[in-house]
Design an enzyme around this catalytic site. Structure first.
Site, mmCIF file in Angstrom:
data_model
loop_
_atom_site.group_PDB
_atom_site.id
_atom_site.type_symbol
_atom_site.label_atom_id
_atom_site.label_comp_id
_atom_site.label_asym_id
_atom_site.label_seq_id
_atom_site.Cartn_x
_atom_site.Cartn_y
_atom_site.Cartn_z
ATOM 1 N N LYS A 93 0.849 -1.287 -0.111
ATOM 2 C CA LYS A 93 0.039 0.018 -0.118
ATOM 3 C C LYS A 93 1.089 1.282 0.108
ATOM 4 O O LYS A 93 0.667 2.009 -0.647
ATOM 5 C CB LYS A 93 -0.897 0.106 1.242
ATOM 6 C CG LYS A 93 -1.386 1.510 1.452
ATOM 7 C CD LYS A 93 -2.320 1.394 2.863
ATOM 8 C CE LYS A 93 -1.779 1.656 3.893
ATOM 9 N NZ LYS A 93 -1.647 3.070 4.164
ATOM 10 N N ASN A 94 1.880 1.378 0.879
ATOM 11 C CA ASN A 94 2.604 2.445 1.096
ATOM 12 C C ASN A 94 3.471 2.665 -0.027
ATOM 13 O O ASN A 94 4.245 3.611 0.012
ATOM 14 C CB ASN A 94 3.275 2.556 2.406
ATOM 15 C CG ASN A 94 2.218 2.904 3.618
ATOM 16 O OD1 ASN A 94 0.974 2.864 3.213
ATOM 17 N ND2 ASN A 94 2.642 2.640 4.716
ATOM 18 N N ARG B 76 -4.593 9.968 4.205
ATOM 19 C CA ARG B 76 -3.466 10.996 4.272
ATOM 20 C C ARG B 76 -2.710 11.002 3.184
ATOM 21 O O ARG B 76 -2.174 12.089 2.804
ATOM 22 C CB ARG B 76 -2.541 10.187 5.262
ATOM 23 C CG ARG B 76 -1.109 10.947 5.358
ATOM 24 C CD ARG B 76 -0.961 11.971 6.478
ATOM 25 N NE ARG B 76 0.468 12.653 6.313
ATOM 26 C CZ ARG B 76 0.364 13.734 6.905
ATOM 27 N NH1 ARG B 76 -0.453 14.259 7.648
ATOM 28 N NH2 ARG B 76 1.769 14.167 7.270
ATOM 29 N N CYS C 195 -5.774 12.584 12.424
ATOM 30 C CA CYS C 195 -6.234 11.082 12.482
ATOM 31 C C CYS C 195 -5.904 10.654 14.027
ATOM 32 O O CYS C 195 -5.540 11.471 14.741
ATOM 33 C CB CYS C 195 -5.498 10.452 11.622
ATOM 34 S SG CYS C 195 -3.816 10.098 12.053
ATOM 35 N N ARG D 108 0.135 14.604 12.827
ATOM 36 C CA ARG D 108 0.507 14.639 11.529
ATOM 37 C C ARG D 108 0.253 16.031 10.631
ATOM 38 O O ARG D 108 -0.288 16.041 9.599
ATOM 39 C CB ARG D 108 -0.511 13.619 10.759
ATOM 40 C CG ARG D 108 -0.230 12.193 11.289
ATOM 41 C CD ARG D 108 -0.851 10.981 10.804
ATOM 42 N NE ARG D 108 -0.048 10.528 9.750
ATOM 43 C CZ ARG D 108 -0.449 9.552 9.013
ATOM 44 N NH1 ARG D 108 -1.606 9.039 9.285
ATOM 45 N NH2 ARG D 108 0.114 9.023 8.097
ATOM 46 N N ASP E 48 4.245 1.029 12.137
ATOM 47 C CA ASP E 48 3.139 0.548 11.834
ATOM 48 C C ASP E 48 2.658 -1.048 12.016
ATOM 49 O O ASP E 48 1.741 -1.641 12.046
ATOM 50 C CB ASP E 48 3.110 0.502 10.167
ATOM 51 C CG ASP E 48 2.950 1.816 9.442
ATOM 52 O OD1 ASP E 48 3.044 1.865 8.092
ATOM 53 O OD2 ASP E 48 2.782 2.707 10.246
ATOM 54 N N ARG F 60 -8.885 -0.689 4.172
ATOM 55 C CA ARG F 60 -8.080 0.525 3.535
ATOM 56 C C ARG F 60 -6.745 0.065 3.304
ATOM 57 O O ARG F 60 -6.123 0.400 2.124
ATOM 58 C CB ARG F 60 -7.964 1.832 4.308
ATOM 59 C CG ARG F 60 -9.440 2.403 4.536
ATOM 60 C CD ARG F 60 -9.124 3.986 5.076
ATOM 61 N NE ARG F 60 -8.118 4.520 4.877
ATOM 62 C CZ ARG F 60 -7.087 4.594 5.682
ATOM 63 N NH1 ARG F 60 -7.405 4.198 7.048
ATOM 64 N NH2 ARG F 60 -6.071 5.052 5.440
HETATM 65 C C1 EPZ Z 1 3.874 7.180 6.398
HETATM 66 O O1 EPZ Z 1 3.029 8.118 6.764
HETATM 67 C C2 EPZ Z 1 3.022 5.844 6.332
HETATM 68 N N1 EPZ Z 1 1.912 6.118 5.256
HETATM 69 C C3 EPZ Z 1 2.517 5.556 7.355
HETATM 70 O O2 EPZ Z 1 1.974 4.505 7.435
HETATM 71 C C4 EPZ Z 1 3.643 5.352 8.509
HETATM 72 O O3 EPZ Z 1 3.261 4.912 9.616
HETATM 73 C C5 EPZ Z 1 4.627 6.551 8.366
HETATM 74 O O4 EPZ Z 1 4.830 7.000 6.960
HETATM 75 C C6 EPZ Z 1 5.791 6.372 9.245
HETATM 76 O O5 EPZ Z 1 6.584 5.482 8.690
HETATM 77 C C7 EPZ Z 1 1.905 6.130 4.006
HETATM 78 O O6 EPZ Z 1 3.026 5.755 3.265
HETATM 79 C C8 EPZ Z 1 0.723 6.295 2.952
HETATM 80 P P1 EPZ Z 1 5.811 10.755 8.398
HETATM 81 P P2 EPZ Z 1 3.589 9.708 6.992
HETATM 82 O O7 EPZ Z 1 5.625 11.755 7.429
HETATM 83 O O8 EPZ Z 1 4.091 10.001 5.573
HETATM 84 C C9 EPZ Z 1 5.746 13.884 11.682
HETATM 85 C C10 EPZ Z 1 -0.171 2.956 7.499
HETATM 86 O O9 EPZ Z 1 -0.702 2.430 8.555
HETATM 87 N N2 EPZ Z 1 5.722 14.991 10.540
HETATM 88 O O10 EPZ Z 1 6.858 9.953 8.065
HETATM 89 O O11 EPZ Z 1 2.487 10.705 7.218
HETATM 90 C C11 EPZ Z 1 4.468 13.342 11.853
HETATM 91 O O12 EPZ Z 1 3.698 13.927 12.623
HETATM 92 C C12 EPZ Z 1 0.408 4.409 7.865
HETATM 93 O O13 EPZ Z 1 0.251 2.354 6.530
HETATM 94 C C13 EPZ Z 1 5.796 16.582 10.629
HETATM 95 O O14 EPZ Z 1 5.876 16.699 12.030
HETATM 96 O O15 EPZ Z 1 4.553 9.760 8.061
HETATM 97 C C14 EPZ Z 1 5.129 11.936 12.656
HETATM 98 O O16 EPZ Z 1 5.105 12.393 13.982
HETATM 99 C C15 EPZ Z 1 0.048 4.806 9.130
HETATM 100 N N3 EPZ Z 1 5.582 17.389 9.930
HETATM 101 C C16 EPZ Z 1 6.347 11.803 11.893
HETATM 102 O O17 EPZ Z 1 6.693 12.946 11.229
HETATM 103 C C17 EPZ Z 1 5.365 16.838 8.411
HETATM 104 O O18 EPZ Z 1 5.304 17.627 7.488
HETATM 105 C C18 EPZ Z 1 6.453 10.840 10.807
HETATM 106 O O19 EPZ Z 1 5.559 11.040 9.987
HETATM 107 C C19 EPZ Z 1 5.420 15.276 8.210
HETATM 108 C C20 EPZ Z 1 5.541 14.555 9.143
#
Ligand code: EPZ
Length: 431
Positions: free
Chosen positions: A22-23, A92, A116, A121, A308, A400
């Site tokens: 998915k990701n 997202r 969420c 996020r 995850d 999803r």
């Molecule tokens: C991706 O989400 C994945 N989703 C998530 O999987 C996964 O948990 C996550 O990466 C971490 O590995 C998809 O790929 C669709 P991040 P993403 O930006 O990109 C902070 C699932 O279940 N942050 O690496 O949203 C954020 O708040 C999902 O498949 C900021 O502060 O993750 C978090 O604390 C859930 N500012 C941390 O970084 C930003 O602009 C990690 O978020 C962006 C993120």
């Protein structure tokens, strides 16, 4: 309301085919917008988030066709630089269209993907990265608008303060269509980034440093038609590894990307699982005899333990024996599954970003509700170990990210079935 029923204490045996990631597929689908032509993706999972992303691309003027697991996207006539509100809030990943819209149209707009259940996020790292490439960003009334200057985007050196997966993906996609070269320092190193870079390379972009935290992307004026295979889903594979650890038995996880599951496999072995990686790269043989042993782990950016799979391994530890300690360092609110597991008799204490799990007597049957995608899968895993029947509601979340968790586990002998009910429940937005 659809409910998944599980009769626990039934060991698993046989083969489970692991679906496409998915990701990985979602950012690649978004990146296909960059090309005024046809992109064919194989091993695409039939999951709700893919259907939603297809809807978003179609709303922009793309033609999408999914035949089994082969997705054809014709973006040649895309002309609408806007993610529809109704779809943006469903997941997202809608935010990941900003980079491709800038690269394709020079502008774009989407509703804020919304908070969420696993954390706030924010998207500040996405927006500051796109601004660094020359985009103007405007936030008004829940809508994010981006616009490239008259000369389009210009590559430059960008340093990410945190290795955000989504921000890395957005910046890489925009940089692939920018003038000149972008050096992205502090990039996320998740396998899904590698997949996106390899897709963009196949489509014509020049990218160096793939797999490292420093990516060098040279923009490409014209992309080309591409056929690209989506790798197996390491989180789905890790979920079913957790299922074997909870239920016991021996299962071949066919297509599991073992090379991208090191932290997961290391923890599984520490908790008593038997793991054999097939030399032919075909997947992983996982076995479990008796209940899982206690362990302590902390989630973190790749190659750390994946956040995850945190709730899945919490369920395994709750069904196991001994005291485990879990630290969640990526999201600030990702322990919501704990209270549902407590309804099944789990002994869990939450202290900020640390969960203390005390595996004692086996879990018992009961009714629980999924609050997010991976938490829902964790409740199914817990049900496999429970002495009694577990009913999991909120299955819309699970659909999803998992093609058919009941089908997959039933293949390996689980006593699990879906009771179809009223209109789907559960909202997107968790991933
Ligand atoms: C991706 O989400 C994945 N989703 C998530 O999987 C996964 O948990 C996550 O990466 C971490 O590995 C998809 O790929 C669709 P991040 P993403 O930006 O990109 C902070 C699932 O279940 N942050 O690496 O949203 C954020 O708040 C999902 O498949 C900021 O502060 O993750 C978090 O604390 C859930 N500012 C941390 O970084 C930003 O602009 C990690 O978020 C962006 C993120």
């Amino acid at each position: 309301m659809s409910v998944i029923h599980i009769q626990g204490m039934q060991s698993l045996n046989g083969t489970i085919l692991i679906q496409g990631s998915k990701n990985a597929v979602l950012p690649v689908m978004a990146a296909s917008l960059l090309h005024r032509g046809v992109t064919v993706l194989t091993n695409v999972p039939g999951i709700q988030d893919v259907f939603c992303m297809m809807g978003i691309l179609e709303s922009m003027g793309c033609c999408c066709r999914l035949d089994g697991r082969c997705l054809t996207i014709d973006a040649s006539r895309a002309d609408r630089p806007r993610v529809p509100e109704g779809l943006a809030g469903q997941m997202r990943s809608s935010v990941m269209l900003l980079g491709p819209m800038l690269g394709r149209f020079g502008e774009g707009a989407t509703s804020h993907p919304g908070g969420c259940l696993i954390g706030s996020r924010p998207i500040d790292l996405h927006l500051s990265g796109l601004e660094a490439l020359g985009a103007k960003v405007e936030l008004a009334g829940g809508t994010v608008r981006v616009e490239a200057g008259p000369g389009g985007l210009t590559g430059r050196e960008i340093a990410l303060g945190y290795p955000s997966v989504g921000a890395t993906e957005n910046i890489v996609m925009a940089a692939a269509a920018a003038r000149g070269t972008t050096v992205l320092i502090g990039a996320a190193r998740e396998p899904e980034i590698e997949t996106l870079c390899r897709f963009l390379q196949a489509a014509g972009a020049e990218i160096r440093g793939i797999g490292t935290g420093c990516l060098r992307i040279t923009g490409c004026a014209r992309f080309r038609d591409t056929v690209f295979a989506i790798p197996g889903d390491r989180i789905v594979a890790g979920t079913y590894l957790g299922a074997v650890m909870a239920a016991g038995g021996s299962v071949f996880l066919k297509g599991a990307p073992a090379g991208h599951m090191e932290a997961n496999l290391r923890l599984a072995r520490e908790m008593g699982a038997g793991i054999r990686i097939r030399e032919d790269g075909g997947g992983i043989d996982a076995s479990m005899d008796g209940r899982a042993k206690a362990a302590s782990f902390s989630t973190g950016p790749y190659p750390g333990f994946p956040t995850d799979l945190q709730s899945v391994m919490m369920a395994v530890a709750a069904a196991g024996v001994g005291r485990s300690r879990i630290q969640e360092t990526v999201f600030e609110n990702r322990f919501s599954t704990a209270k549902e597991l407590q309804n099944l008799g789990a002994h869990i204490i939450i202290d900020g970003r640390t969960a203390l799990v005390d595996g004692r007597s086996p879990l018992r049957g009961g009714k629980v509700r999924a609050a997010d995608l991976r938490g829902g899968a964790a409740l199914v895993v817990a049900g496999l170990a429970a002495a009694g029947e577990v009913e999991v509601s909120g299955c819309g979340h699970i659909r999803r990210g998992y093609e058919d968790i009941c089908r997959d586990l039933k293949e390996a002998g689980a006593r699990i079935w879906m009771e179809e009910g009223a209109a789907c429940e559960g909202r997107g937005g968790e991933s």
